[in-house]
Write an enzyme that holds these catalytic residues in place. Sequence first.
Site, PDB file in Angstrom:
ATOM      1  CE  LYS A  86      -3.832  -2.312   2.279  1.00  0.00           C
ATOM      2  NZ  LYS A  86      -4.509  -2.643   3.521  1.00  0.00           N
ATOM      3  CD  GLN A  92      -3.334  -4.415   6.563  1.00  0.00           C
ATOM      4  OE1 GLN A  92      -3.299  -3.388   5.898  1.00  0.00           O
ATOM      5  NE2 GLN A  92      -3.876  -5.526   6.112  1.00  0.00           N
ATOM      6  CG  ASP A 112      -9.687  -0.078   4.856  1.00  0.00           C
ATOM      7  OD1 ASP A 112      -9.480  -0.205   3.637  1.00  0.00           O
ATOM      8  OD2 ASP A 112      -8.930  -0.540   5.726  1.00  0.00           O
TER       9      ASP A 112
END
Length: 274
Positions: free
Chosen positions: A41, A85, A108
């Site tokens: 990422k 994460q 997200d």
Amino acid sequence: MLALEVREKLRQEIKQKGLKPRLAVVLVGDNEASQIYVRNKRKAAEDIELECEVHHLPAESTFEQVADLVKSLNANPKVNGIIVQMPLPQHLHSDKILRLIDERKDVDGFGLHNAGLLMQNQPSAMVAATPKGVLEMLRSTGIQLAGKHAVIIGRSNIVGRPLAALLLNQDCTVTVVHTLTKNIAEITKQADIVVAACGCPKLVKASWVKDGAVVIDVGINRLDNHLCGDVDFDEVAPKAAFISPVPGGVGPMTIAMLLENTVEACEQQMKGAK
Ligand code: NAD
């Protein structure tokens, strides 16, 4: 490749609009796969001049320590997007941590606010990156989505459920199957679109898919030291009008959509600050 096109489009947009998007990634512990995902990422972000700061905390961090970090990122006007994460170490209650992220920075799209907006087909929803990437891939095939029967294998909060809402919002007829569904192959055989997101290596066989179906494979599994998806690619590919590969399919699209969400969040926050 579609993901590269999206990233190039974003790079141009950042330059032309003079944006300074910044993504903050919270990584807790030493999960090897998570470290690879975060590295990918960060690299993809830096390639398009999107700043990415990684906050790596030890596995034994307390809930309060992680929560304080998320709150400080919420309050930092330079940070436009925040992701935590997954998976987090179990003692940290990932649901509670995810709910702390400011909804405007929830790139997200895992928070309740954005999930609710998506459920109600509101365009302001920040849509979770993987389902968003799947939709972009479907669009790129040229398939007319309205009225098509889409069968999704898997009902997780990060893939199956938001994807079901997203495809319903595109006027698909959506069926979600899961571990307790009976006769899954009978159901997938009726589908115009099959999306596999269950984490079972090569589960979907040629006999599960009708001729000409579009097949999107979200799965990332390790089998005999190789990565493979939830679809038996070699068996299914000859029958499918389109099939996404693993690796190199949904994975890169997920990262591209995360970056897109961050750029959009940056623009929205700039407008809000004026
Ligand atoms: P999860 O374990 O949270 O959910 C899996 C879902 O699949 C569950 O709802 C379960 O009911 C269903 N399921 C499991 N086995 C099944 C079976 N045999 N038949 C039918 N349904 C079954 O997983 P997840 O987080 O949604 O991830 C699913 C897969 O997608 C994993 O391989 C994961 O690594 C991958 N993934 C890839 C990306 C990407 O960027 N490409 C992003 C997220 C997840």
